[in-house]
Design an enzyme around this catalytic site. Structure first.
Site, PDB file in Angstrom:
ATOM      1  N   GLY A 190      -6.208   4.985  -0.003  1.00 46.89           N
ATOM      2  CA  GLY A 190      -5.237   5.886   0.080  1.00 46.89           C
ATOM      3  C   GLY A 190      -3.917   5.402  -0.443  1.00 46.89           C
ATOM      4  O   GLY A 190      -3.774   4.364  -1.123  1.00 46.89           O
ATOM      5  N   ALA A 191      -2.723   6.115  -0.055  1.00 42.02           N
ATOM      6  CA  ALA A 191      -1.511   5.911  -0.410  1.00 42.02           C
ATOM      7  C   ALA A 191      -1.470   5.688  -1.920  1.00 42.02           C
ATOM      8  O   ALA A 191      -0.924   5.042  -2.721  1.00 42.02           O
ATOM      9  CB  ALA A 191      -1.005   4.282   0.100  1.00 42.02           C
ATOM     10  N   HIS A 229      -1.003   6.620  -5.682  1.00 38.77           N
ATOM     11  CA  HIS A 229       0.015   6.498  -7.010  1.00 38.77           C
ATOM     12  C   HIS A 229      -0.766   6.923  -8.173  1.00 38.77           C
ATOM     13  O   HIS A 229      -1.670   7.122  -8.373  1.00 38.77           O
ATOM     14  CB  HIS A 229       1.030   5.275  -6.611  1.00 38.77           C
ATOM     15  CG  HIS A 229       0.041   4.226  -6.840  1.00 38.77           C
ATOM     16  ND1 HIS A 229      -0.675   3.636  -7.965  1.00 38.77           N
ATOM     17  CD2 HIS A 229      -0.333   3.191  -5.972  1.00 38.77           C
ATOM     18  CE1 HIS A 229      -1.231   2.737  -7.927  1.00 38.77           C
ATOM     19  NE2 HIS A 229      -0.889   2.183  -6.458  1.00 38.77           N
ATOM     20  N   HIS A 262      -3.621   5.079  -9.179  1.00 38.50           N
ATOM     21  CA  HIS A 262      -4.911   5.832  -8.490  1.00 38.50           C
ATOM     22  C   HIS A 262      -5.305   7.117  -9.313  1.00 38.50           C
ATOM     23  O   HIS A 262      -6.443   7.299  -9.589  1.00 38.50           O
ATOM     24  CB  HIS A 262      -4.663   6.112  -7.260  1.00 38.50           C
ATOM     25  CG  HIS A 262      -4.535   4.899  -6.224  1.00 38.50           C
ATOM     26  ND1 HIS A 262      -3.443   4.735  -5.672  1.00 38.50           N
ATOM     27  CD2 HIS A 262      -5.399   4.117  -5.854  1.00 38.50           C
ATOM     28  CE1 HIS A 262      -3.629   3.572  -4.828  1.00 38.50           C
ATOM     29  NE2 HIS A 262      -4.489   3.059  -4.919  1.00 38.50           N
ATOM     30  N   GLY A 266      -9.793  -0.387 -11.155  1.00 40.89           N
ATOM     31  CA  GLY A 266      -8.566  -0.615 -11.724  1.00 40.89           C
ATOM     32  C   GLY A 266      -8.471  -2.010 -12.151  1.00 40.89           C
ATOM     33  O   GLY A 266      -8.937  -2.940 -11.560  1.00 40.89           O
ATOM     34  N   ASP A 276      -6.637  -5.084 -10.377  1.00 41.39           N
ATOM     35  CA  ASP A 276      -7.175  -6.029  -9.388  1.00 41.39           C
ATOM     36  C   ASP A 276      -8.468  -6.983  -9.960  1.00 41.39           C
ATOM     37  O   ASP A 276      -9.478  -6.591  -9.614  1.00 41.39           O
ATOM     38  CB  ASP A 276      -7.621  -5.300  -7.922  1.00 41.39           C
ATOM     39  CG  ASP A 276      -6.499  -4.888  -7.214  1.00 41.39           C
ATOM     40  OD1 ASP A 276      -5.660  -5.548  -6.853  1.00 41.39           O
ATOM     41  OD2 ASP A 276      -6.654  -3.448  -7.006  1.00 41.39           O
ATOM     42  N   SER A 301       0.178   0.029  -4.085  1.00 44.69           N
ATOM     43  CA  SER A 301       0.488   0.938  -2.696  1.00 44.69           C
ATOM     44  C   SER A 301       1.347  -0.011  -2.010  1.00 44.69           C
ATOM     45  O   SER A 301       2.113   0.505  -1.059  1.00 44.69           O
ATOM     46  CB  SER A 301      -0.834   1.002  -1.947  1.00 44.69           C
ATOM     47  OG  SER A 301      -1.723   2.082  -2.590  1.00 44.69           O
ATOM     48  N   ARG A 302       1.530  -1.261  -2.208  1.00 44.68           N
ATOM     49  CA  ARG A 302       2.241  -2.012  -1.584  1.00 44.68           C
ATOM     50  C   ARG A 302       3.908  -2.094  -2.188  1.00 44.68           C
ATOM     51  O   ARG A 302       4.610  -2.753  -1.206  1.00 44.68           O
ATOM     52  CB  ARG A 302       1.711  -3.715  -1.809  1.00 44.68           C
ATOM     53  CG  ARG A 302       0.433  -4.036  -0.900  1.00 44.68           C
ATOM     54  CD  ARG A 302      -0.057  -5.291  -1.265  1.00 44.68           C
ATOM     55  NE  ARG A 302      -1.409  -5.327  -0.704  1.00 44.68           N
ATOM     56  CZ  ARG A 302      -1.628  -5.905   0.305  1.00 44.68           C
ATOM     57  NH1 ARG A 302      -0.641  -6.542   1.031  1.00 44.68           N
ATOM     58  NH2 ARG A 302      -2.871  -6.130   0.742  1.00 44.68           N
TER      59      ARG A 302
END
Length: 626
Positions: free
Chosen positions: A359-360, A362, A365, A481, A484, A520-521
């Protein structure tokens, strides 16, 4: 071996099928001796009599042992097994040439023979074979992909020249893409034309080949000469009305069956034809947009049309149930339970791609979802904040949960939006509880360093939830992605180790305008932290620049770390070059000369403004002069 010409060789053919018999016949015509061949089927024996009269048919082991050059022309999937069996029986000896003609493989597939001291060569003629003498004239001028260690490349080139072909040097790492491209063009072209002939036959047109001949030949010549510039037709013009008529007509075509012998034999699978048309029309729309033929809005209309048009008599573009007019889409409704997901998955026909998120969402994603849409007919997105991969309860609690905004973001993708969104609770995924789930997956060696060392148990939690979601969604493609990088390597290692039947697709890093990799961070960074965090993408740029200039491992890493260690507010954890598959760090004096260019992944992690950030890139380390 200074003389590139092989000289007169005694040749043995293991598997004298269409390709092996023709290549042996061609080599015989230029003076080589065909000592023996193997083969047992009636077709093979007949072919040997026609193309290689007088040549003895023997056991494969005898053929290999008695030859200066062993031509291994068995099916692609059998090369490794046949070579391994022959090697185990002592068939190969130092200095012997062992050659295969597969497009898929390089020389590594011949490893058992190489270990016995033989010289491996891969020479693939880029043509189709009938297994008759007609092929001998077709070899003249045909391109051959040649793969071999540099010292023996001249031998492979000389063999190709003797066969009448034109050698094209191809690196080992390029063989898979090379063969996929050739197969995609040649094999799928036959499927495409055959389907078109079947559609014409179903419509009552008898002489389909005569109608298709001039058009398809002109299209092929145009594509070979001009590439995408030769594109024509309704999709390249943005003519959605014509495409809708096509889809309706194909949807109305009935399967054509030959029942002369009383047994139905489908000559036309109408559903398959429609799927093929839709997939190629979608790809053509993207190509036409890339070439500037149509704008982004027209491309979106075309992609939506071929995805959502039902086929059959309704020629108007239709919207999915519960959505607005074509061109709009209401917010997606997620499924929440395993049972509901299984029911939704059962309704998806054709290939499926999955994108797993926490989630979160952007733009990074969303780019994964777009990549998934290009890789498969259907897309499933999962949104689940996985407790088992968090070592710090505070970090888990602080992780943003924005499901409503996530669904709105996915809806903005329009025709690229997912077919299914799975947003379960923790108890749905871990009915036995997250503290002691009923079973878990333990990550392999690629997970031991870097993020695995900083966050013990993290990758065990990642792989456990990934495995559960793969079982539930049953995808053909899983999209992750590249940012990571270690997670990607760990997942790929698991897929290989467990022989999972899927393809792991890596989508490139997506960056903001200032260069920071999207995460997301990032929302937890203050203005000062955001500025400090730009040291990470600057280090990526340094690595890419120095690697391209031919710098060695130690110099590249030293410069990258200097960029980070000199930045205020950046607490560096690591900045290393690693092996992309094993994630083992490259030694400072890693050899990049004798082994030729090698791929390396640069990984960097740092804490900025209390937030742990990652970045990565893949570079090629070039040989250095001794």
């Amino acid at each position: 071996m200074s003389d590139a010409r092989p000289g007169r060789l005694g040749i043995g053919v293991v598997g004298a099928g269409r390709v092996g018999a023709v290549l042996a016949s061609a080599l015989r015509q230029v003076g080589h001796e065909i000592r023996a061949v193997s083969g047992a089927s009636p077709d093979t024996l007949e072919r040997i009599d026609a193309l290689l009269p007088g040549v003895e048919v023997r056991d494969a082991l005898e053929v290999a042992r008695g030859a200066d050059l062993v031509l291994v022309t068995v099916p692609d999937d059998d090369i490794a097994a046949v070579t391994g069996w022959l090697a185990a029986q002592g068939a190969f000896h130092p200095g012997q040439l062992v050659v295969h003609a597969s497009g898929r493989h390089g020389v590594e597939v011949l490893r058992p023979a190489l270990d016995a001291g033989a010289i491996g060569l891969a020479i693939h003629p880029a043509m189709t074979f009938s297994g008759t003498s007609i092929d001998l004239s077709r070899l003249v001028g045909a391109p051959f992909a040649v793969t071999a260690p540099a010292p023996v490349l001249p031998i492979g080139q000389a063999l190709v020249v003797e066969l009448g072909g034109e050698p094209v040097l191809l690196p080992e790492a390029a063989r898979g893409a090379y063969h996929a491209a050739l197969s995609h063009a040649s094999n799928h072209l036959v499927t495409l034309v055959a389907q078109a002939r079947d559609v014409l036959a179903a419509a009552g047109v008898d002489d389909g080949a005569r109608l298709l001949g001039p058009l398809t030949r002109a299209s092929l010549e145009g594509a070979l000469g001009e590439g995408a510039a030769a594109l024509t037709g309704p999709v390249s013009r943005g003519d959605t009305g014509t495409v809708a008529v096509h889809l309706a007509a194909l949807g109305a075509v009935a399967d054509v069956s030959d029942t002369a012998d009383g047994v139905p034999d489908p000559a036309l699978d109408a559903a398959e034809v429609s799927l093929a048309y839709r997939a190629l029309a979608r790809a053509t729309a993207h190509l036409a947009h890339r070439e500037g033929r149509i704008d982004a809005a027209t491309r979106a209309d075309l992609v939506r049309l071929v995805r959502e048009h039902p086929g059959g008599g309704d020629t108007a573009p239709t919207a999915p149930s519960g959505s607005g007019p074509v061109g709009t889409r209401t917010r997606l409704d997620p499924v929440r339970t395993v049972a509901a997901l299984r029911a939704a998955r059962a309704r998806l026909t054709g290939d499926v791609a999955v994108v797993m998120t926490m989630g979160a969402l952007h733009e990074g994603h969303l780019s994964l979802v777009r990549a998934a849409r290009t890789a498969a007919r259907h897309v499933i997105v999962t949104i689940f904040v996985n407790p088992t991969q968090f070592g710090d309860a505070g970090d888990l609690a602080a992780y943003p949960r924005t499901l409503e905004a996530d669904l709105d973001a996915l809806a903005t993708l329009g025709p690229d939006a997912p077919d299914v969104v799975f947003a379960p609770s923790a108890s749905e995924i871990y009915p036995d509880g997250t503290a002691a789930p009923g079973a878990r997956v333990v990550a392999g060696p690629a997970a031991h360093g870097y993020e695995g060392a900083s966050r013990p148990g993290h990758f065990d939690g990642v792989l456990t939830v990934v495995t559960k979601l793969l079982h539930l969604t049953r995808p053909d493609v899983a999209v992750f992605g590249a940012k990571d990088a270690q997670q990607l390597a760990v997942v790929r290692a698991m897929v290989r180790a467990l022989d999972l039947p899927l393809w792991v697709l890596a989508a490139p890093v997506v960056r903001d305008d200032d260069g920071l990799a999207r995460s997301s961070r990032n929302v937890r960074l203050g203005p000062g932290g955001r500025r400090a965090a730009l040291a990470l993408p600057r280090s990526v740029a340094v690595v890419e620049r120095l690697a391209a200039a031919g710098a060695g491992v130690a110099d590249v890493e030293r410069a990258a770390r200097a960029e980070l260690e000199g930045a205020d507010g950046v607490a560096l954890d690591y900045a290393d070059l690693v092996d992309p598959d094993t994630f083992a760090p490259l030694a400072a004096d890693a050899p990049t000369g004798a082994d030729g260019p090698r791929e390396a992944t640069y990984v960097v992690a740092a804490v900025v403004d209390g937030v742990r950030l990652l970045d990565t890139t893949t570079v090629t380390l070039h040989p250095r002069e001794a």
